[in-house]
Design a protein around this motif. Sequence first.
Motif, PDB file in Angstrom:
ATOM      1  N   VAL A   1       2.845   3.334  -5.463  1.00  0.00           N
ATOM      2  CA  VAL A   1       2.269   2.758  -6.686  1.00  0.00           C
ATOM      3  C   VAL A   1       0.921   2.094  -6.381  1.00  0.00           C
ATOM      4  O   VAL A   1      -0.069   2.295  -7.095  1.00  0.00           O
TER       5      VAL A   1
ATOM      6  N   ASN B   1      10.478   4.006  -4.351  1.00  0.00           N
ATOM      7  CA  ASN B   1      11.222   3.386  -3.253  1.00  0.00           C
ATOM      8  C   ASN B   1      12.740   3.632  -3.378  1.00  0.00           C
ATOM      9  O   ASN B   1      13.376   3.152  -4.308  1.00  0.00           O
TER      10      ASN B   1
ATOM     11  N   ARG C   1       2.121  -4.657   5.049  1.00  0.00           N
ATOM     12  CA  ARG C   1       2.823  -4.820   6.323  1.00  0.00           C
ATOM     13  C   ARG C   1       2.258  -3.855   7.363  1.00  0.00           C
ATOM     14  O   ARG C   1       2.019  -4.204   8.499  1.00  0.00           O
ATOM     15  N   THR C   2       2.022  -2.601   6.920  1.00  0.00           N
ATOM     16  CA  THR C   2       1.477  -1.599   7.842  1.00  0.00           C
ATOM     17  C   THR C   2      -0.015  -1.423   7.529  1.00  0.00           C
ATOM     18  O   THR C   2      -0.375  -0.747   6.571  1.00  0.00           O
TER      19      THR C   2
ATOM     20  N   CYS D   1       0.852  -1.198   0.000  1.00  0.00           N
ATOM     21  CA  CYS D   1       0.000   0.000   0.000  1.00  0.00           C
ATOM     22  C   CYS D   1       0.883   1.241   0.000  1.00  0.00           C
ATOM     23  O   CYS D   1       0.685   2.184   0.755  1.00  0.00           O
TER      24      CYS D   1
ATOM     25  N   THR E   1       4.819  -5.722 -10.682  1.00  0.00           N
ATOM     26  CA  THR E   1       5.283  -4.558 -11.456  1.00  0.00           C
ATOM     27  C   THR E   1       6.803  -4.500 -11.598  1.00  0.00           C
ATOM     28  O   THR E   1       7.325  -3.564 -12.202  1.00  0.00           O
TER      29      THR E   1
ATOM     30  N   ASP F   1       7.660   1.082 -17.122  1.00  0.00           N
ATOM     31  CA  ASP F   1       8.870   0.492 -17.682  1.00  0.00           C
ATOM     32  C   ASP F   1       9.602  -0.290 -16.600  1.00  0.00           C
ATOM     33  O   ASP F   1      10.291   0.327 -15.818  1.00  0.00           O
TER      34      ASP F   1
ATOM     35  N   LYS G   1      -1.886   2.048   6.878  1.00  0.00           N
ATOM     36  CA  LYS G   1      -1.870   2.701   5.558  1.00  0.00           C
ATOM     37  C   LYS G   1      -3.036   2.190   4.708  1.00  0.00           C
ATOM     38  O   LYS G   1      -3.649   2.945   3.951  1.00  0.00           O
TER      39      LYS G   1
ATOM     40  N   ALA H   1       4.448 -10.226   3.666  1.00  0.00           N
ATOM     41  CA  ALA H   1       4.516 -10.948   2.389  1.00  0.00           C
ATOM     42  C   ALA H   1       5.833 -11.705   2.212  1.00  0.00           C
ATOM     43  O   ALA H   1       6.034 -12.362   1.188  1.00  0.00           O
TER      44      ALA H   1
END
Length: 419
Positions: free
Chosen positions: A12, A203, A35-36, A9, A106, A162, A39, A62
Amino acid sequence: MSRVLVIGCGGVASVAIQKCCQADTVFTELCIASRTKEKCDALALKLEGKTKTVITTAKVDADDVNQLIQLINNYKPDLVMNIALPYQDLTIMDACLACGVNYMDTANYEPEDTDDPKWRAIYEKRCKEAGFSAYFDYSWQWAYRKKFEEAGLTALLGCGFDPGVTQAYCAYALKHEFDQIDTIDILDCNGGDHGYAFATNFNPEINLREVSAPGSYWENGHWVEIPPMAIKREYDFDQVGDKDMYLLHHEEIESLAQTIPGVKRIRFFMTFGQSYLDHMRCLEDVGMLSTTPINYNGQEIVPIQFLKALLPDPASLGPRTKGKTNIGCIFTGVKDGKDKTYYIYNVCDHQECYKEVGSQAISYTTGVPAMCGALMMLTGKWIRPGVYTVEEFDPDPFLEALDKYGLPRSENHDPELVD
Ligand code: NDP
């Protein structure tokens, strides 16, 4: 009518989820798991009353296949959209196989700890055999082809811009514009300005790893590797203007080299300003880009993760970023016996994206294709047992969806070429 589980979350995912909610006749139910969990809850709250999509949230690590299996078995989705980090690709693919659910992501797999000796041994063998040294490559996920085929499940890899849209542009050019494609130059220009001396648009860990790695390109059937940022060109981008761009290794080159028959050369260029490059070189020189843990005052710290904590959160760049992105592919080749050139690209405005979904264009140009890829899978257009990259499917309905959901294509049949 479909149930979709989105994992992650961040920047993207938040765009992809908002766009899924715009297509609420297809994305009827959606679970946001990350994880959080806070959010996920915050985004669900933001969307309340704005969509017919029924949204639930969940907490999941995950990296843990068992937690994923439990979540998937409880929610019973038709598709899992992995929009967490490339580190989680394999665990999520394993969980999808165990539960009999289609998968998409992605970005291709790379390990979080590149010093792990087991991974390192395989990596070093691959560097020698394949001829490029990037930490990420498709081999890990292509190794799942037989498993997905046998399970009758589809895995769609790298469906952002991309990789992602750039490969759909290649499939489109091959289908409609060329009998033979000779060269492909993928040009990724970010003409946006966020006003910080240094920040990454997505990130930081993934971004800095990518741009500090050696560059490489595909030529005449093999990889050519060059030192980081060793090839620089200038290009006059539509609606952005003149920018310096540098040749990088990029993951879609690896699949396109196999899927575009007879292609002689594939290169990838990304624009960077001098300030970004100066900061990056300095951070690298002092060891801040390292993924090897160090002990500081009795506490284990991974330098690049500490740096991530210091840098602005990419999600916070939205309101400050002004300007446009321009990403696309320039082709040379032959049609009906004649040489031709063709450029297909998208121009996206940071502020327009912010107005629509509260994010800058980098998250937007990745989140919209992720949603459109999911749309292709859920409507049965891109369903075929096995593991596939975007160019292996029909580009037409995907590009139509992109036109409709915010990333319209532009074309130029007489573009300036990159020397
Ligand atoms: P962010 O860091 O903003 O978001 C990552 C999300 O994944 C966060 O919500 C994070 O949770 C969650 N996450 C991380 N680890 C775990 C875990 N172990 N279990 C559950 N959730 C986890 O990244 P972005 O949104 O910028 O990028 C998402 C993906 O998109 C990446 O794979 C990136 O490489 C890819 N990408 C692809 C592009 C393309 O064009 N193809 C371009 C840009 C990005 P938490 O909030 O707790 O940190």
